[in-house]
Write a protein that holds these residues in place. Structure first.
Motif, mmCIF file in Angstrom:
data_model
loop_
_atom_site.group_PDB
_atom_site.id
_atom_site.type_symbol
_atom_site.label_atom_id
_atom_site.label_comp_id
_atom_site.label_asym_id
_atom_site.label_seq_id
_atom_site.Cartn_x
_atom_site.Cartn_y
_atom_site.Cartn_z
ATOM 1 N N LEU A 1 -9.376 -1.116 -4.546
ATOM 2 C CA LEU A 1 -8.011 -0.593 -4.511
ATOM 3 C C LEU A 1 -7.256 -0.946 -5.792
ATOM 4 O O LEU A 1 -6.582 -0.092 -6.383
ATOM 5 C CB LEU A 1 -7.265 -1.142 -3.287
ATOM 6 C CG LEU A 1 -5.801 -0.718 -3.118
ATOM 7 C CD1 LEU A 1 -5.691 0.799 -3.018
ATOM 8 C CD2 LEU A 1 -5.185 -1.376 -1.890
ATOM 9 N N VAL B 1 0.825 -1.208 0.000
ATOM 10 C CA VAL B 1 0.000 0.000 0.000
ATOM 11 C C VAL B 1 0.858 1.257 0.000
ATOM 12 O O VAL B 1 0.442 2.302 -0.511
ATOM 13 C CB VAL B 1 -0.978 -0.003 1.201
ATOM 14 C CG1 VAL B 1 -1.941 -1.165 1.096
ATOM 15 C CG2 VAL B 1 -0.243 -0.043 2.530
ATOM 16 N N LEU C 1 -6.565 6.177 -3.037
ATOM 17 C CA LEU C 1 -5.367 5.425 -2.668
ATOM 18 C C LEU C 1 -4.896 5.721 -1.247
ATOM 19 O O LEU C 1 -4.547 4.804 -0.495
ATOM 20 C CB LEU C 1 -4.238 5.710 -3.670
ATOM 21 C CG LEU C 1 -4.492 5.245 -5.111
ATOM 22 C CD1 LEU C 1 -3.281 5.544 -5.990
ATOM 23 C CD2 LEU C 1 -4.818 3.765 -5.160
ATOM 24 N N SER D 1 -15.501 1.013 -1.271
ATOM 25 C CA SER D 1 -14.767 -0.173 -0.811
ATOM 26 C C SER D 1 -15.703 -1.181 -0.167
ATOM 27 O O SER D 1 -15.505 -2.394 -0.293
ATOM 28 C CB SER D 1 -13.663 0.230 0.165
ATOM 29 O OG SER D 1 -14.205 0.792 1.346
ATOM 30 N N ARG E 1 -12.883 -4.000 -0.740
ATOM 31 C CA ARG E 1 -11.769 -3.048 -0.639
ATOM 32 C C ARG E 1 -10.603 -3.415 -1.545
ATOM 33 O O ARG E 1 -10.013 -2.563 -2.203
ATOM 34 C CB ARG E 1 -11.302 -2.951 0.823
ATOM 35 C CG ARG E 1 -10.302 -1.834 1.059
ATOM 36 C CD ARG E 1 -10.157 -1.529 2.527
ATOM 37 N NE ARG E 1 -9.644 -2.681 3.270
ATOM 38 C CZ ARG E 1 -9.560 -2.713 4.595
ATOM 39 N NH1 ARG E 1 -9.987 -1.681 5.310
ATOM 40 N NH2 ARG E 1 -9.079 -3.764 5.219
ATOM 41 N N LEU F 1 -7.570 4.389 1.560
ATOM 42 C CA LEU F 1 -7.605 2.925 1.557
ATOM 43 C C LEU F 1 -6.310 2.348 2.114
ATOM 44 O O LEU F 1 -6.325 1.410 2.921
ATOM 45 C CB LEU F 1 -7.837 2.403 0.137
ATOM 46 C CG LEU F 1 -9.237 2.589 -0.459
ATOM 47 C CD1 LEU F 1 -9.281 2.032 -1.868
ATOM 48 C CD2 LEU F 1 -10.293 1.916 0.397
ATOM 49 N N SER F 2 -5.182 2.920 1.704
ATOM 50 C CA SER F 2 -3.892 2.433 2.191
ATOM 51 C C SER F 2 -3.774 2.607 3.700
ATOM 52 O O SER F 2 -3.301 1.715 4.414
ATOM 53 C CB SER F 2 -2.749 3.185 1.491
ATOM 54 O OG SER F 2 -2.794 2.985 0.097
#
Length: 528
Positions: A91, A28, A128, A82, A87, A131-132
């Protein structure tokens, strides 16, 4: 019969499906680093893009604006997508969209084409970061979250510092198109690693997703999109002197008010603002907003000083400020170790205090500085940034449950990005306005009939006599003297901005202590 309590380590093991969490962190972090780096590189390449595509500089700035608008819209909505599509799948889709759009940007034959590609790229990159961050926080037990956030901070803090240097080198050595092509191998590697190491937790697989909040999304589009346009274009059109900007601000206020009301009162909003009731998270959002103002302003102002007043190229200016990245890299393992052993409030106090003191030192800039004069303060600034970003994150998320992480990370990253946009816009405006103020002050202190002015004018005229002749050297001499006046006035404007930024950091030191104490290495009750 009582149910046995699940330890944080066991819960993290279930989420990672037995995968080493450091492989997840690397996966990630690659995606985040790519997205943040691209934003910094693109800003350096703007003049080259304008020249190559036969566009004016003002038209080329839409390359940045279009990206930021779509990025800001998608960012807070990432949690719903997500949950809806999974998710991991979402992603990977975002990384793929970002990578393909990067190729389209590099291959763009016209300005219209690259603007469309940048909108798509911003939409892919918007999710990004949140989510990371949420994947990292869930994959590590609370005792190791500080170290995980140190890895995430590498992408968020170091990338904006390395971006101008790398962007300047790529555009000078090869072409501005390689500033976008560089994302392709990184994106492919990130896709492979995400597919191999990341798995969706059970609560996402079993999630009952509410219907899409059309009204909430509509209001979000209005206020975030218009806000980015106003911040990017406001200074060009003299802010409220432009009628369009007044209307835009009105719609921003109405859109934001409607968004807050909808997100607070609706049963299943797109972005659940009720999470701000958690004191640590609410204060964390405020602090990360102010942190965004501070770091993005500093990252913008220092290279600008070297380029505009000292005549450095973009690449050379990037090299001068690049040691900040070295300082941040040195600080990552230290803060990763201390975050599990020390109160986050003390770490934040140290970070903001040192950042404020170094920024105050930048407030002593003169036009006589050499490339190495600020080397040590720049390195120390990078080191201090590590002590700000990581503890803010651990303190803000330390009292939240795992199922709140996705919604919280979208909101948290939105606040940082909005703070950064406001900081850059305000800094650029202040440089322009304060330069005019200091120019008037200098003129008032040095009257044109005074001996000091007349002596300086005579020296300037004498200096250009060899080039223009004695009969024609008066006007060039006056122009040379005015150029010196403008540089000195601009220098004082930079001094003002750095001193005000240091004051902002000292205010943050006081705000830090409004947080509740989060026991190092422990999660909230009922977090798992």
């Amino acid at each position: 019969m009582a149910t046995a309590a699940v330890s944080p380590e066991t819960a993290a093991q279930e989420i990672t499906h037995g995968v080493n969490p450091w492989f997840i962190a690397a996966s990630v972090m690659l995606a985040t680093f790519m997205e943040v780096l691209d934003t910094a590189i693109a800003s350096v390449a703007l003049p080259y893009i304008a020249g190559s595509l036969s566009a004016s500089t003002d038209e080329a700035t839409w390359v940045l604006t279009s990206y930021l608008v779509s990025n800001a819209i998608v960012l807070p909505a990432s949690n719903w997508f997500s949950l809806k599509f999974g998710r991991k799948r979402f992603l990977m889709s975002c990384v793929a969209i970002f990578t393909v759009a990067s190729f389209a940007c590099g291959a763009a034959p016209s300005l219209a084409f690259i603007l469309i590609a940048r909108v798509v790229q911003g939409a892919g990159g918007g999710a990004l970061q949140p989510l990371s961050q949420s994947i990292l926080l869930e994959s590590f037990p609370p005792a190791k979250r500080g170290a995980a956030m140190a890895v995430f901070a590498f992408g968020v803090v170091v990338a904006p510092v390395l971006g101008p240097t790398l962007g300047g080198w790529l555009t000078d050595t090869y072409s501005w198109r390689y500033a976008f092509y560089i994302n392709i191998p990184i994106g492919i590697l990130a896709l492979y690693m995400i597919n191999k190491f990341i798995h969706d937790p059970s609560y996402i697989k079993k999630a009952k997703v509410a219907p899409f909040d059309n009204i909430g999304f509509g209001t979000l589009v209005v206020w975030t999109g218009l806000l980015q346009i106003v911040l990017d274009k406001g200074q060009e059109d003299d802010w409220f002197s432009a009628i369009w900007l007044r209307w835009a601000v009105l719609f921003i206020v109405l859109g934001l008010a409607a968004f807050i009301y909808r997100s607070w009162k609706c049963k299943n909003p797109l972005v659940d603002l009720r999470i701000l009731k958690d004191r640590n998270f609410g204060l964390g959002c405020l602090l990360i907003f102010l942190f965004g103002v501070g770091i993005y302003s500093t990252v913008t102002l220092l290279p600008l000083f070297y380029q505009e007043l000292l005549g450095y190229t973009a690449f050379t200016a990037g090299l001068v400020v690049a040691p900040r990245g070295f300082g941040a890299i040195c600080g990552m393992p230290v803060i990763g170790y201390l975050s599990n052993r020390a109160d986050a409030r003390w770490l934040l106090t140290f970070g903001f205090l040192v950042f404020g003191l170094t920024t105050l030192y930048f407030g002593n800039l003169t036009l006589d500085v050499s490339p190495t004069t600020l080397l040590l303060p720049i390195i120390i600034t990078g080191f201090a940034l590590s002590f700000v970003f990581v503890p803010i994150t651990t303190a803000a998320y330390g009292t939240l449950r795992n199922d709140q992480m996705g919604n919280a990370s979208g909101l948290f990253n939105l606040m940082r990005n909005v703070g950064g946009s406001i900081g850059i816009s305000v800094a650029q405006t202040l440089i322009t306005r304060r330069t005019a103020v200091h120019q008037n002050e200098i003129l008032n202190e040095v009257p044109q009939s005074g001996v000091q002015f007349q002596n300086s004018l005579q020296q300037s005229t004498h200096a250009v006599t060899h080039f223009f002749g004695a009969a024609n050297s008066a006007h060039p001499g006056e122009a040379l003297l005015y150029q010196q006046l403008s540089r000195q006035a601009a220098n004082w404007a930079f001094v003002d901005c750095f001193r005000w930024l240091s004051l902002l950091c000292f205010v943050c030191v006081g705000l830090v202590w409004l947080n509740k104490r989060v026991n190092p290495g422990k999660g909230p009750a009922g977090a798992h």
